[in-house]
Design a protein around this motif. Structure first.
Motif, PDB file in Angstrom:
ATOM      1  N   ALA A 101       0.818  -1.210   0.000  1.00  0.00           N
ATOM      2  CA  ALA A 101       0.000   0.000   0.000  1.00  0.00           C
ATOM      3  C   ALA A 101       0.855   1.265   0.000  1.00  0.00           C
ATOM      4  N   PHE A 102       2.157   1.109   0.308  1.00  0.00           N
ATOM      5  CA  PHE A 102       3.053   2.263   0.404  1.00  0.00           C
ATOM      6  C   PHE A 102       3.960   2.326  -0.821  1.00  0.00           C
ATOM      7  N   GLU A 103       4.022   3.506  -1.438  1.00  0.00           N
ATOM      8  CA  GLU A 103       4.781   3.697  -2.664  1.00  0.00           C
ATOM      9  C   GLU A 103       5.815   4.795  -2.462  1.00  0.00           C
ATOM     10  N   PRO A 104       6.847   4.827  -3.313  1.00  0.00           N
ATOM     11  CA  PRO A 104       7.839   5.905  -3.230  1.00  0.00           C
ATOM     12  C   PRO A 104       7.182   7.285  -3.312  1.00  0.00           C
ATOM     13  N   GLY A 105       7.836   8.238  -2.637  1.00  0.00           N
ATOM     14  CA  GLY A 105       7.311   9.594  -2.589  1.00  0.00           C
ATOM     15  C   GLY A 105       6.810   9.987  -1.222  1.00  0.00           C
ATOM     16  N   ILE A 106       6.853   9.044  -0.277  1.00  0.00           N
ATOM     17  CA  ILE A 106       6.427   9.338   1.089  1.00  0.00           C
ATOM     18  C   ILE A 106       7.614   9.188   2.043  1.00  0.00           C
ATOM     19  N   LYS A 107       7.403   9.639   3.258  1.00  0.00           N
ATOM     20  CA  LYS A 107       8.396   9.457   4.307  1.00  0.00           C
ATOM     21  C   LYS A 107       7.943   8.332   5.236  1.00  0.00           C
ATOM     22  N   VAL A 108       8.911   7.539   5.667  1.00  0.00           N
ATOM     23  CA  VAL A 108       8.652   6.447   6.604  1.00  0.00           C
ATOM     24  C   VAL A 108       9.666   6.534   7.732  1.00  0.00           C
ATOM     25  N   GLY A 109       9.461   5.736   8.749  1.00  0.00           N
ATOM     26  CA  GLY A 109      10.408   5.688   9.855  1.00  0.00           C
ATOM     27  C   GLY A 109      11.103   4.341   9.909  1.00  0.00           C
ATOM     28  N   VAL A 110      12.310   4.333  10.411  1.00  0.00           N
ATOM     29  CA  VAL A 110      13.050   3.095  10.658  1.00  0.00           C
ATOM     30  C   VAL A 110      13.504   3.111  12.110  1.00  0.00           C
ATOM     31  N   LYS A 111      13.215   2.031  12.812  1.00  0.00           N
ATOM     32  CA  LYS A 111      13.611   1.940  14.220  1.00  0.00           C
ATOM     33  C   LYS A 111      15.096   1.621  14.305  1.00  0.00           C
ATOM     34  N   VAL A 112      15.873   2.652  14.584  1.00  0.00           N
ATOM     35  CA  VAL A 112      17.326   2.533  14.725  1.00  0.00           C
ATOM     36  C   VAL A 112      17.647   2.609  16.211  1.00  0.00           C
ATOM     37  N   ARG A 113      18.056   1.495  16.757  1.00  0.00           N
ATOM     38  CA  ARG A 113      18.293   1.381  18.205  1.00  0.00           C
ATOM     39  C   ARG A 113      17.012   1.765  18.949  1.00  0.00           C
ATOM     40  N   ASN A 114      17.057   2.819  19.765  1.00  0.00           N
ATOM     41  CA  ASN A 114      15.884   3.152  20.577  1.00  0.00           C
ATOM     42  C   ASN A 114      15.128   4.368  20.058  1.00  0.00           C
ATOM     43  N   ARG A 115      15.342   4.690  18.791  1.00  0.00           N
ATOM     44  CA  ARG A 115      14.653   5.849  18.234  1.00  0.00           C
ATOM     45  C   ARG A 115      14.162   5.528  16.823  1.00  0.00           C
ATOM     46  N   VAL A 116      13.274   6.373  16.336  1.00  0.00           N
ATOM     47  CA  VAL A 116      12.768   6.228  14.971  1.00  0.00           C
ATOM     48  C   VAL A 116      13.387   7.315  14.109  1.00  0.00           C
ATOM     49  N   GLU A 117      14.118   6.908  13.073  1.00  0.00           N
ATOM     50  CA  GLU A 117      14.753   7.846  12.145  1.00  0.00           C
ATOM     51  C   GLU A 117      13.888   7.984  10.890  1.00  0.00           C
ATOM     52  N   GLU A 118      13.866   9.184  10.327  1.00  0.00           N
ATOM     53  CA  GLU A 118      13.041   9.459   9.161  1.00  0.00           C
ATOM     54  C   GLU A 118      13.798   9.142   7.863  1.00  0.00           C
ATOM     55  N   PHE A 119      13.087   8.494   6.926  1.00  0.00           N
ATOM     56  CA  PHE A 119      13.655   8.143   5.625  1.00  0.00           C
ATOM     57  C   PHE A 119      12.653   8.465   4.526  1.00  0.00           C
ATOM     58  N   ASP A 120      13.179   8.793   3.353  1.00  0.00           N
ATOM     59  CA  ASP A 120      12.352   8.878   2.153  1.00  0.00           C
ATOM     60  C   ASP A 120      12.248   7.492   1.540  1.00  0.00           C
ATOM     61  N   LEU A 121      11.037   7.111   1.157  1.00  0.00           N
ATOM     62  CA  LEU A 121      10.840   5.864   0.427  1.00  0.00           C
ATOM     63  C   LEU A 121      11.033   6.187  -1.057  1.00  0.00           C
ATOM     64  N   VAL A 122      11.997   5.540  -1.708  1.00  0.00           N
ATOM     65  CA  VAL A 122      12.391   5.904  -3.074  1.00  0.00           C
ATOM     66  C   VAL A 122      12.499   4.657  -3.947  1.00  0.00           C
TER      67      VAL A 122
END
Length: 365
Positions: free
Chosen positions: A332-353
């Protein structure tokens, strides 16, 4: 645990100060001067990788090409003698047993380069299906493979007296100081490059010739660490991470390597059904907005913190100076949005590309 196998070039790697790591049951160079330096050398000029750990097999006999075409996903009718093809061996459920390169010397003489740890499985799978008159041989240790990669790869091979300039995924048989080798224009870096397949007994001679010819172009020996960062920048999948017996070419968006018009190949019924229904997850790229670096098995989440996927490959990109990766994400998720990745104890923001993350030949300023 059995002792790791060593490349026929192991002594050269030791002399060059390589740090070693295990790859598919082999002790192979991870890096020499450093992953970032080797990566940048390949993008800017030329580097040479020892990938002799990769598998080797032959399929020979009358009707060999037709037999292979009923087993592997890609359509071998698209290539002819002197050409190579990227293809997949799937299981009956559509998962990928291995991805490999097939060299067609003739319709009755095919050479296969599977991944190191999957070579025996590929051979046994094909043997179990081969009709009388078709011989499938495991020749894993009989050949060495050197990948000469980078913008100056043509000049390096020209200085060796080897043929260059042929089309992508085509090959020539050539001679170097009495050594017969195969020169194929392919690679795993995104840069222009060639893979040299030579008899194991002659590996040292070929390696030394490459290093001598590339000296004026500042050639460097490059380890499998740089090979991984280079292939990730291109979005090329790695078997065991981005492709696997559970990850089909439909999920991995590798349908271009499937001959959908062929009547059959192993797993075709499951793959056609998945293609028709749509995969639950698809493989997309991740590019960091901040300083996060994704790593395999990290959880991908949407804006509300709901789990929507998993990182399959991830690294710091030396070319882009940021974190990048590949992830299986809910369809349901396509490139062009932002997602989060759980890096250690925090959520980092990424572009889905959509990979690749860069275009070969276009340098970052």
């Amino acid at each position: 645990m059995s002792e790791l196998k060593k490349s026929p070039l192991h002594a050269r790697h030791e002399a060059a100060g390589a740090k070693f790591a295990e790859f598919g049951g082999w002790s192979m160079p991870l890096q020499y001067a450093g992953i970032v330096a080797e990566h940048k050398a390949v993008r800017a000029s030329v580097g040479v990788f020892d990938v002799s750990h990769l598998g080797k097999a032959t399929v020979r006999g009358e009707g060999a090409v037709d037999f292979l075409n009923t087993c592997l996903t890609n359509d071998m009718g698209r290539i002819g003698d002197g050409q190579a093809q990227y293809t997949l061996l799937c299981n009956e459920s559509g998962g990928v047993v291995d991805d490999l390169i097939v060299y067609q010397f003739a319709a009755n003489d095919l050479f296969l380069i599977p991944n190191a740890s999957n070579n025996a499985t590929v051979v046994e799978t094909l043997r179990s299906r081969a009709p009388e008159g078709i011989e499938v041989a495991n020749i894993h240790d009989d050949y060495a493979v050197l990948a000469v990669q980078g913008p100056k790869s043509d000049e390096t091979l020209t200085a060796m007296g080897l043929p260059v300039g042929h089309d992508y995924m085509s090959f020539d048989v050539a001679e170097l100081d009495g050594v017969q080798l195969t020169v194929c224009r392919t690679g795993y870096t995104g840069e222009r490059g060639y893979e040299l397949v030579a008899p194991t007994a002659d590996a040292l001679k070929v390696w030394d010739a490459v290093m001598a010819a590339g000296a004026e172009f500042d050639i460097v020996p490059a380890g499998l660490g740089a090979r991984d960062t280079l292939r990730t920048e291109m979005g090329y999948p790695l078997h065991g991470q981005d492709l696997s017996p559970e990850i089909s070419p439909v999920k991995a968006r590798a349908g271009w390597a499937v001959g959908w018009k062929k009547p059959e190949f192993i797993g075709h019924e499951a793959l056609r059904a998945e293609r028709e229904a749509g995969a639950a997850r698809k493989l997309w790229g991740l590019k960091a907005v901040g300083r996060g670096i994704p790593r395999p098995h990290m959880v991908v989440v949407d804006g509300d913190g709901n789990e929507i996927g998993e990182v399959t490959s991830g690294t710091f990109s030396p070319s882009l100076q940021t974190g990048i990766g590949l992830a299986l994400v809910d369809s349901a998720f396509e490139p062009g949005i932002k997602v989060g990745v759980k890096v250690r104890n925090r959520v980092e923001e990424f572009d889905l590309v959509k990979p690749p993350f860069l275009t070969p030949g276009v340098r970052e300023s």
